[in-house]
Design a protein around this motif. Structure first.
Motif, PDB file in Angstrom:
ATOM      1  N   ASP A 163      33.071  19.896  17.206  1.00 45.93           N
ATOM      2  CA  ASP A 163      33.368  20.884  18.239  1.00 45.93           C
ATOM      3  C   ASP A 163      33.423  20.337  19.660  1.00 45.93           C
ATOM      4  O   ASP A 163      34.074  20.932  20.521  1.00 45.93           O
ATOM      5  CB  ASP A 163      32.352  22.021  18.187  1.00 45.93           C
ATOM      6  N   VAL A 174      25.674  21.709  23.385  1.00 45.96           N
ATOM      7  CA  VAL A 174      26.150  23.005  22.899  1.00 45.96           C
ATOM      8  C   VAL A 174      25.723  23.177  21.439  1.00 45.96           C
ATOM      9  O   VAL A 174      25.692  22.214  20.680  1.00 45.96           O
ATOM     10  CB  VAL A 174      27.684  23.094  23.019  1.00 45.96           C
ATOM     11  N   THR A 176      26.735  25.414  18.073  1.00 47.80           N
ATOM     12  CA  THR A 176      27.651  26.375  17.449  1.00 47.80           C
ATOM     13  C   THR A 176      26.897  27.212  16.427  1.00 47.80           C
ATOM     14  O   THR A 176      26.118  26.686  15.633  1.00 47.80           O
ATOM     15  CB  THR A 176      28.812  25.648  16.760  1.00 47.80           C
ATOM     16  N   PRO A 264      27.333  19.866  18.013  1.00 50.45           N
ATOM     17  CA  PRO A 264      28.716  19.700  18.471  1.00 50.45           C
ATOM     18  C   PRO A 264      29.361  18.418  17.957  1.00 50.45           C
ATOM     19  O   PRO A 264      30.566  18.240  18.084  1.00 50.45           O
ATOM     20  CB  PRO A 264      28.575  19.674  19.998  1.00 50.45           C
ATOM     21  N   ARG A 287      29.370  29.946  20.596  1.00 51.80           N
ATOM     22  CA  ARG A 287      28.660  28.780  21.113  1.00 51.80           C
ATOM     23  C   ARG A 287      27.613  29.181  22.145  1.00 51.80           C
ATOM     24  O   ARG A 287      27.878  29.996  23.035  1.00 51.80           O
ATOM     25  CB  ARG A 287      29.635  27.786  21.764  1.00 51.80           C
TER      26      ARG A 287
END
Length: 309
Positions: A163, A174, A176, A264, A287
């Motif tokens: 990601d 981040v 997800t 990520p 996210r």
């Protein structure tokens, strides 16, 4: 709380999971199963598993009946597009025999992802409290949130990627969250993860940064720049990836109420929907990050088809 792994484990020899017209190998060193986690073990233990494995599959984190009711709300609105078989319960999500006009379906979907109901589903209190603790601060939910549906019997499948390719304009911390909206048994093609690939993705990202340090900032953060193969996809050949990195694709039969957290850098994909009951696969991927970290401004708008992210 006991953990129920849906239908125990499907006989891998009978699976025939397909992505981009390629069948995943069922050899024990190329295909395995995700390990479910009981949310009651606590956030600190969940965080350790996430860091170690690149993912955590939290069983029954959300109320099952509420997830199924939301599935019914989504497909109830999309029924007018011709997506759902006439006379069926929207909660079942049975696909119509005739494919609807994709333009009409897409317009409806873009309305739904802007709705209060969808926002509330993604930002429900238990999720917010959990993410605050998981991220060790105030959690921020990106405005750009994606809801996907996949008709059975089509070739639709998400190629392998990680990601951060689409989030380079902000922090790399981040998280997800992928939420199956309804049951997604293995044959319906939910997310599959390349085992141990959070380390592979991080290595790819370091190499990308080094090779592209002379690009403009705008091109460097773009998943579609001239040095990114296949528009940000790591590969469309899932069997080859397992061979190349000498690892396994990990699969699961997901149930309404489950959520997945993944890094990520974790490489993941999906396979085609081969459901014999003709059910549509429905899921959302959102996210989170700590609000104190840099936020990718491109994710500050609602998801729109063709937004190049």
């Amino acid at each position: 709380m006991s953990i129920s792994v849906q239908t125990a484990r499907t006989d891998k020899k009978k699976l025939g999971l397909v992505a981009d017209e390629k069948v995943l190998s069922t050899a024990p060193n190329r295909l395995g199963y995700l390990t479910p986690t009981d949310p009651s073990i606590g956030v600190a233990a969940i965080r350790r598993l996430y860091e170690e494995n690149g993912y955590v599959w939290l069983k029954g984190f959300l109320p099952r009946n509420e997830v199924i009711e939301f599935r019914g709300w989504v497909f109830g609105h999309m029924a007018a597009t011709g997506l759902i078989a006439p006379g069926t319960d929207p909660r079942d999500g049975i696909a119509s025999a005739i494919a609807p006009d994709n333009r009409v379906v897409d317009r409806c979907l873009m309305s739904l992802v802007r709705s209060v109901a969808y926002e509330g589903f993604c930002a429900q209190p238990r999720m917010a409290r959990f993410m605050d603790e998981f991220l060790k601060g105030i959690s921020y939910l990106h405005k750009r949130k994606i809801m996907r549906h996949v008709r059975p019997g089509t070739t639709t499948a998400t190629p392998a990627h990680y990601d951060l390719v689409y989030l380079r304009g902000g922090t790399s911390r981040v998280v997800t969250t992928w939420i199956p909206i309804g049951d997604i048994p293995v044959e319906m093609g939910g997310l599959t993860y390349l085992e141990g690939s959070h380390a592979i993705g991080a290595k790819m990202e370091r190499e990308f940064a080094e090779q592209n340090k002379d690009l403009s900032p705008e091109e460097r953060v773009s998943a579609y720049n001239r040095n990114m193969t296949e528009g940000g996809w790591v590969s469309k050949d899932l069997p080859d990836m397992a061979e190349r990195f000498d690892t396994r694709w990990l699969i699961a039969g997901y149930e309404a109420g489950d959520i997945m957290l993944h890094s990520p850098f974790m490489i993941h994909a999906s396979t085609t929907n081969q459901d014999e009951r003709q059910r549509l696969r429905l899921s959302t991927d959102i996210r989170y990050q700590n609000v104190e970290d840099e936020i990718d401004a491109r994710w500050s708008n609602h998801w729109s088809l063709g937004d190049m992210l």
